[in-house]
Design a protein around this motif. Structure first.
Motif: not given
Lengths: 43, 563
Positions: B50, B53-54, B249, B255, B258, B425, B428
């Motif tokens: 997470i 990814t962000q 999220f 997201q 994940r 990122s 993902s």
């Protein structure tokens, strides 16, 4: 009906509610600390 | 970059990609395995995924530059995130996990109907497809400007490696590589922070550095004044930031995928809560590097502009070159005065002499005002001389410092940080785009398809979205202000998607027809508001979500039998 893993206790802390309060409490401490630092260094 | 830097950079990237591909060489025989890693992820793996990814490349390029220029107030943007993690852990995770869905949008068909599911999936694909291309373009732009790399080759390098391991190992390969990428990122940023403190004047400690930064308004961490036009204050973080985090999220497949890969509800929840605990301190650390950069450049001469290629282009022009050189001479004089004023400020802080401190602060503020005016003048000149170039230089501040002051080997490590973040990122996003394409658009109308056929379709969808992203990134070089445009685009769609999910979770009496037309109407209203008003784009998340809820409730009340 909740599944078994929904009702089982989380690791380390006694309940999910305790985990949620831990995350929100950490945020409150961070905001408090940042507010203190802002005032400390602005003066 | 030296040979050692190239070895560190190449070795780091090839090790991560090679290890990720080797570790997941047996993954991907079934849809469960390829898209969700057999749902075996543990909380720490989910949490790291997470975070990776962000945190895109632009996080590590822009954020320190933003703190250098504007102080640390950007951190308030993240205050809504921990609350969003708790809300998603309470309400969304049990539903997604109980239904064992592959995508968030799959849930919408059971709750509403297929066209609502398709609408949400298409909105996601448009928004994420564009922003994924940008997350390749943004670091390539900065690296090409500073290192002289060919921008298209850089995009193909990042994109090609990412497509290779994502196609080969699916979600599991993305997760395994992200764990190493986060390790490289944290190592690089800690090393950069340590060296910045080490490079401060010999007799200056960390506390004094903070006092110098604080006296110049850089430690503006929290502002409780409510101002709807100010993007960064406590209230905008707890409202706009909260809704953005809920949308991102809770409903963005890049997201959601994940934590759908979690072994059970407990692992998924803990992964999200880990992000809630880590994110604000992590952003604080990255912003702190920017503040330390600011202090460093109070005692070491900064360039007039950090965007070197634009500077060089204008310096060579016969028409504007002399004006730029005159500004640079003035900048040198101003810097000498500023360094003297800051030295006096440090001495005053040590002596605890109130009048001396006030005099030093006045001098520092005067030199800062003059420097800021000069930089604004220089940016206007650069914009006039090179209209197509990006005159704003905050994205270049951190990497300029890295290349000029870090020792050999560490430059390669910091470039690896940027490229790792870009790949982590974007992988993902790519993985989620392929999943949504196959699960929500391709498979529903072909129920007879076998699992192995769908896995193959997912691999091809990954390649297609990857090539499309690279194509968009190479095309992006021709469009101005594209990064902001795509960020705005995200906010224009996120509110509507969040509204659909909020209705699904909490407004049980509302049916598919009401929510579908509410979403269509809400999206049209949001787009009209965007074109006809100057509302800050952060607020569109709240407006879009509220519109879907209100319109759906009204529709249901007026035409209950049609649902």
């Amino acid at each position: 009906m909740p599944t078994p893993s929904e009702t089982e206790k989380p690791p380390l802390l006694p309940s999910w509610r305790a985990w949620y309060w831990l995350v929100l409490g950490a945020l409150a401490v961070e905001v408090g600390l940042f507010t203190y630092l802002t005032q400390l260094f602005a003066s | 970059m030296s040979l050692l830097d190239w070895l560190v950079l190449g070795g780091t990237l090839l090790f991560i990609v090679g290890y990720g591909t080797w570790r997941t060489r047996r993954a991907g025989h079934t849809m469960d395995s390829y898209l969700l890693g057999d749902r075996q992820a543990q909380w720490w793996g989910i949490g790291l995924s997470i975070i990776a990814t962000q945190a895109s490349a632009i996080t590590f390029l822009s954020t320190p530059g933003q703190a250098y220029d504007d102080g640390m107030r950007f951190i308030q943007f993240y205050f809504g995130l921990p609350l969003a993690m708790v809300l998603i852990a309470v309400f969304a995770v049990p539903i997604y996990q109980r239904l064992q869905v592959f995508t968030a949008y799959e849930y919408l068909e059971g709750r509403f109907d297929r066209r609502t599911r398709t609408l949400a999936a298409v909105l996601f694909l448009v928004q994420r497809g564009l922003s994924n291309g940008l997350s390749l373009y943004a670091p390539a732009l900065v690296l090409s400007a500073i290192l002289g790399w060919n921008i298209n080759l850089t995009v193909w390098l990042i994109g090609g490696l990412m497509i290779f391991y994502t196609v080969a190992g699916g979600t599991q390969a993305v997760a395994v590589t992200q764990q190493w990428q986060v390790g490289v990122i944290f190592t690089g940023m800690v090393v950069a922070g340590y060296l910045l403190v080490h490079y401060l004047p010999a007799d200056m400690g960390f506390t004094e550095a903070m006092q110098v930064a604080g006296s110049q308004g850089k430690l503006n961490l929290v502002d409780f004044h409510f101002d709807p036009n100010d993007r960064y204050n406590f209230w905008s973080g707890m409202t706009g930031g909260l809704f953005l985090a809920l949308s991102y999220f809770g409903t963005d497949q890049s997201q959601v995928q994940r934590y759908l890969a979690g072994r059970d509800i407990t692992e998924s929840r803990l992964g999200l809560l880990m992000n809630g605990l880590v994110k604000v301190p992590m952003q604080f650390g990255i912003l702190l590097i920017g503040v330390l950069l600011f202090v460093f450049y109070q005692f070491n001469a900064p360039p007039l502009t950090f965007n070197r290629p634009v500077h060089d282009q204008v310096a060579q022009s016969a028409e504007h070159g002399p004006s730029l050189r005159a500004l640079e001479d003035k900048h040198c004089q101003l810097f000498a005065a500023k360094r003297a004023a800051n030295t006096q400020l440090v001495e005053a802080l040590r002596s605890h002499d109130g009048s001396q401190l006030a005099a030093a602060q006045t001098q520092v503020q005067a030199s800062n005002t003059a420097t800021r005016a000069l930089r604004t003048e220089a940016q206007a000149l650069l914009k006039k001389a090179a209209p197509s170039a990006e005159a704003k230089d905050t994205d270049y501040v951190f990497l300029t410092f890295v290349l000029r002051y870090l020792p050999q080997g560490l430059v390669g490590l910091l470039i690896a940080v940027v490229l790792s973040a870009a790949m982590g990122s974007a992988a993902s996003g790519l993985n989620a785009l392929a999943s949504t394409t196959v699960v929500d658009l391709y498979r529903p109308s072909r129920p007879h398809l076998s699992g192995s056929h769908c896995v193959q379709a997912s691999r091809w969808a990954t390649i297609a979205w990857g090539v499309l992203g690279i194509g968009f990134a190479t095309f992006a070089a021709r469009l101005e202000n594209l990064i902001q445009a795509v960020n705005i685009l995200g906010s224009l769609f996120y509110g509507t998607i969040l509204g659909i999910f909020v209705v699904a979770f909490f407004m049980k009496s509302i049916g598919g027809k009401a929510v579908f037309w509410a979403a269509v109407l809400a999206e049209i209203i949001v787009l009209l508001l965007f074109w006809l008003t100057d509302i800050g784009y952060l607020w569109f998340n709240i407006i879009g979500c509220a519109l879907v809820m209100v319109i759906a409730a009204c529709y249901q009340r007026l035409a209950p039998s049609s649902n």
